[in-house]
Write a protein that holds these residues in place. Sequence first.
Motif, PDB file in Angstrom:
ATOM      1  N   ILE A   6       2.633   3.745   1.377  1.00 20.55           N
ATOM      2  CA  ILE A   6       3.401   3.633   0.490  1.00 20.55           C
ATOM      3  C   ILE A   6       4.952   2.816   0.749  1.00 20.55           C
ATOM      4  O   ILE A   6       5.244   2.495   0.854  1.00 20.55           O
ATOM      5  CB  ILE A   6       2.912   4.374  -0.810  1.00 20.55           C
ATOM      6  N   ARG A   9       5.229   0.647   3.713  1.00 21.42           N
ATOM      7  CA  ARG A   9       5.487  -0.298   3.071  1.00 21.42           C
ATOM      8  C   ARG A   9       6.868  -1.218   2.149  1.00 21.42           C
ATOM      9  O   ARG A   9       7.210  -1.887   2.038  1.00 21.42           O
ATOM     10  CB  ARG A   9       4.246  -0.204   2.209  1.00 21.42           C
ATOM     11  N   ASP A  10       7.199   0.371   1.180  1.00 22.23           N
ATOM     12  CA  ASP A  10       8.249  -0.173   0.746  1.00 22.23           C
ATOM     13  C   ASP A  10       9.802  -0.425   1.484  1.00 22.23           C
ATOM     14  O   ASP A  10      10.196  -0.779   1.090  1.00 22.23           O
ATOM     15  CB  ASP A  10       8.238   1.451  -0.205  1.00 22.23           C
ATOM     16  N   TYR A  13      10.171  -3.656   2.755  1.00 25.44           N
ATOM     17  CA  TYR A  13      10.252  -4.783   1.584  1.00 25.44           C
ATOM     18  C   TYR A  13      11.670  -4.755   1.561  1.00 25.44           C
ATOM     19  O   TYR A  13      12.378  -6.024   1.436  1.00 25.44           O
ATOM     20  CB  TYR A  13       9.383  -4.425   0.525  1.00 25.44           C
ATOM     21  N   VAL A  36       1.311 -12.360   1.009  1.00 25.91           N
ATOM     22  CA  VAL A  36       1.403 -10.915   1.359  1.00 25.91           C
ATOM     23  C   VAL A  36       2.076 -10.561  -0.941  1.00 25.91           C
ATOM     24  O   VAL A  36       1.677  -9.154  -1.630  1.00 25.91           O
ATOM     25  CB  VAL A  36       2.259  -9.970   1.971  1.00 25.91           C
ATOM     26  N   GLU A  40       0.647  -8.552  -4.116  1.00 23.46           N
ATOM     27  CA  GLU A  40       0.984  -6.789  -3.794  1.00 23.46           C
ATOM     28  C   GLU A  40       1.793  -6.728  -5.732  1.00 23.46           C
ATOM     29  O   GLU A  40       0.902  -5.944  -5.920  1.00 23.46           O
ATOM     30  CB  GLU A  40       2.184  -6.858  -3.529  1.00 23.46           C
ATOM     31  N   ASN A  43      -1.546  -6.060  -7.947  1.00 26.14           N
ATOM     32  CA  ASN A  43      -2.232  -5.068  -8.395  1.00 26.14           C
ATOM     33  C   ASN A  43      -1.995  -4.669  -9.286  1.00 26.14           C
ATOM     34  O   ASN A  43      -1.201  -3.741  -9.290  1.00 26.14           O
ATOM     35  CB  ASN A  43      -2.055  -4.867  -6.554  1.00 26.14           C
ATOM     36  N   LEU A  48      -0.094   2.394  -6.773  1.00 29.53           N
ATOM     37  CA  LEU A  48       0.307   1.259  -6.168  1.00 29.53           C
ATOM     38  C   LEU A  48       2.020   0.931  -7.274  1.00 29.53           C
ATOM     39  O   LEU A  48       2.420  -0.375  -6.666  1.00 29.53           O
ATOM     40  CB  LEU A  48      -0.003   0.324  -6.100  1.00 29.53           C
ATOM     41  N   LEU A  51       5.156  -0.589  -4.921  1.00 31.64           N
ATOM     42  CA  LEU A  51       4.947  -1.456  -4.149  1.00 31.64           C
ATOM     43  C   LEU A  51       5.396  -2.649  -5.081  1.00 31.64           C
ATOM     44  O   LEU A  51       5.721  -4.353  -4.373  1.00 31.64           O
ATOM     45  CB  LEU A  51       3.557  -1.363  -3.063  1.00 31.64           C
ATOM     46  N   ARG A  52       4.586  -3.102  -6.623  1.00 36.05           N
ATOM     47  CA  ARG A  52       4.787  -4.089  -7.068  1.00 36.05           C
ATOM     48  C   ARG A  52       6.154  -4.240  -7.713  1.00 36.05           C
ATOM     49  O   ARG A  52       6.554  -5.156  -7.845  1.00 36.05           O
ATOM     50  CB  ARG A  52       4.123  -3.652  -8.569  1.00 36.05           C
ATOM     51  N   ALA A  55       7.842  -5.438  -4.073  1.00 36.99           N
ATOM     52  CA  ALA A  55       7.645  -7.177  -3.956  1.00 36.99           C
ATOM     53  C   ALA A  55       8.036  -7.212  -5.304  1.00 36.99           C
ATOM     54  O   ALA A  55       8.624  -8.937  -4.562  1.00 36.99           O
ATOM     55  CB  ALA A  55       5.623  -6.969  -3.895  1.00 36.99           C
TER      56      ALA A  55
END
Length: 108
Positions: A6, A9-10, A13, A36, A40, A43, A48, A51-52, A55
Amino acid sequence: VDKNKILIRDACYNVMGWSNYYVKDKFRFSDWFKAVLKPEIDNPDPRLKLLRFRAAWVVGKWVEEIESDIRPLVYETITRLFSDKDIVLRLTAVMVLKNCMWICEKTF
Protein backbone atom coordinates in the motif's frame (compact mmCIF):
# COMPACT_ATOMS: atom_id res chain seq x y z
CA VAL A 1 -3.59 -6.43 2.69
CA ASP A 2 0.16 -5.87 2.78
CA LYS A 3 0.90 -2.43 4.26
CA ASN A 4 4.24 -2.20 2.46
CA LYS A 5 2.52 -2.69 -0.90
CA ILE A 6 0.00 0.00 0.00
CA LEU A 7 2.78 2.42 0.90
CA ILE A 8 4.67 1.66 -2.31
CA ARG A 9 1.54 2.28 -4.42
CA ASP A 10 0.89 5.47 -2.46
CA ALA A 11 4.44 6.62 -3.18
CA CYS A 12 4.05 5.82 -6.89
CA TYR A 13 0.79 7.78 -7.08
CA ASN A 14 2.47 10.65 -5.25
CA VAL A 15 5.29 10.70 -7.79
CA MET A 16 2.81 10.57 -10.68
CA GLY A 17 0.87 13.47 -9.21
CA TRP A 18 3.88 15.72 -8.75
CA SER A 19 5.58 14.75 -12.02
CA ASN A 20 2.56 15.06 -14.30
CA TYR A 21 4.17 17.82 -16.35
CA TYR A 22 7.14 15.58 -17.18
CA VAL A 23 5.33 12.32 -17.90
CA LYS A 24 2.08 13.51 -19.49
CA ASP A 25 3.35 12.78 -23.01
CA LYS A 26 4.38 9.23 -22.15
CA PHE A 27 0.87 7.74 -21.87
CA ARG A 28 -2.82 8.60 -22.08
CA PHE A 29 -4.41 9.72 -18.84
CA SER A 30 -7.81 8.34 -19.86
CA ASP A 31 -6.44 4.80 -20.15
CA TRP A 32 -4.66 5.08 -16.81
CA PHE A 33 -7.75 6.52 -15.15
CA LYS A 34 -10.04 3.74 -16.41
CA ALA A 35 -7.62 0.90 -15.69
CA VAL A 36 -6.05 2.02 -12.42
CA LEU A 37 -7.34 5.17 -10.74
CA LYS A 38 -11.09 4.64 -11.08
CA PRO A 39 -11.00 1.09 -9.64
CA GLU A 40 -8.80 2.38 -6.82
CA ILE A 41 -11.21 5.23 -6.02
CA ASP A 42 -14.23 2.92 -6.23
CA ASN A 43 -12.74 0.30 -3.88
CA PRO A 44 -14.72 0.46 -0.62
CA ASP A 45 -12.20 -1.56 1.46
CA PRO A 46 -11.47 0.64 4.53
CA ARG A 47 -7.90 -0.70 4.65
CA LEU A 48 -7.27 0.94 1.27
CA LYS A 49 -8.55 4.38 2.21
CA LEU A 50 -5.08 5.89 1.75
CA LEU A 51 -5.01 4.68 -1.86
CA ARG A 52 -8.51 6.01 -2.52
CA PHE A 53 -7.37 9.40 -1.25
CA ARG A 54 -4.15 9.37 -3.24
CA ALA A 55 -5.82 8.21 -6.47
CA ALA A 56 -8.39 11.02 -6.17
CA TRP A 57 -5.60 13.49 -5.39
CA VAL A 58 -3.75 12.35 -8.53
CA VAL A 59 -6.84 13.08 -10.62
CA GLY A 60 -6.77 16.62 -9.21
CA LYS A 61 -3.16 17.00 -10.29
CA TRP A 62 -3.89 15.75 -13.81
CA VAL A 63 -7.04 17.79 -14.55
CA GLU A 64 -5.44 19.54 -17.53
CA GLU A 65 -4.89 16.15 -19.16
CA ILE A 66 -8.43 14.83 -18.75
CA GLU A 67 -9.83 14.38 -22.24
CA SER A 68 -13.37 15.59 -22.83
CA ASP A 69 -14.64 12.09 -23.61
CA ILE A 70 -13.92 10.84 -20.08
CA ARG A 71 -14.71 14.01 -18.09
CA PRO A 72 -18.23 12.77 -17.22
CA LEU A 73 -16.80 9.48 -15.92
CA VAL A 74 -14.16 11.34 -13.90
CA TYR A 75 -16.75 13.72 -12.42
CA GLU A 76 -19.08 10.84 -11.59
CA THR A 77 -16.28 8.89 -9.91
CA ILE A 78 -15.10 11.86 -7.86
CA THR A 79 -18.57 13.03 -6.83
CA ARG A 80 -19.32 9.59 -5.40
CA LEU A 81 -16.70 10.39 -2.77
CA PHE A 82 -19.04 13.08 -1.39
CA SER A 83 -21.08 10.32 0.25
CA ASP A 84 -18.07 8.66 1.89
CA LYS A 85 -17.93 8.62 5.68
CA ASP A 86 -14.32 9.83 5.67
CA ILE A 87 -14.00 13.62 5.77
CA VAL A 88 -10.57 13.52 4.10
CA LEU A 89 -11.99 11.75 1.06
CA ARG A 90 -14.91 14.18 0.89
CA LEU A 91 -12.60 17.20 1.10
CA THR A 92 -10.29 15.69 -1.50
CA ALA A 93 -13.28 15.31 -3.82
CA VAL A 94 -14.12 18.99 -3.30
CA MET A 95 -10.55 20.03 -4.12
CA VAL A 96 -10.44 17.84 -7.26
CA LEU A 97 -13.71 19.27 -8.56
CA LYS A 98 -12.53 22.79 -7.75
CA ASN A 99 -9.44 22.14 -9.88
CA CYS A 100 -11.64 20.75 -12.66
CA MET A 101 -13.85 23.82 -12.62
CA TRP A 102 -10.82 26.11 -12.67
CA ILE A 103 -9.50 24.35 -15.77
CA CYS A 104 -12.93 24.55 -17.44
CA GLU A 105 -13.10 28.30 -16.76
CA LYS A 106 -9.56 28.76 -18.05
CA THR A 107 -10.32 26.97 -21.34
CA PHE A 108 -13.48 28.92 -22.17
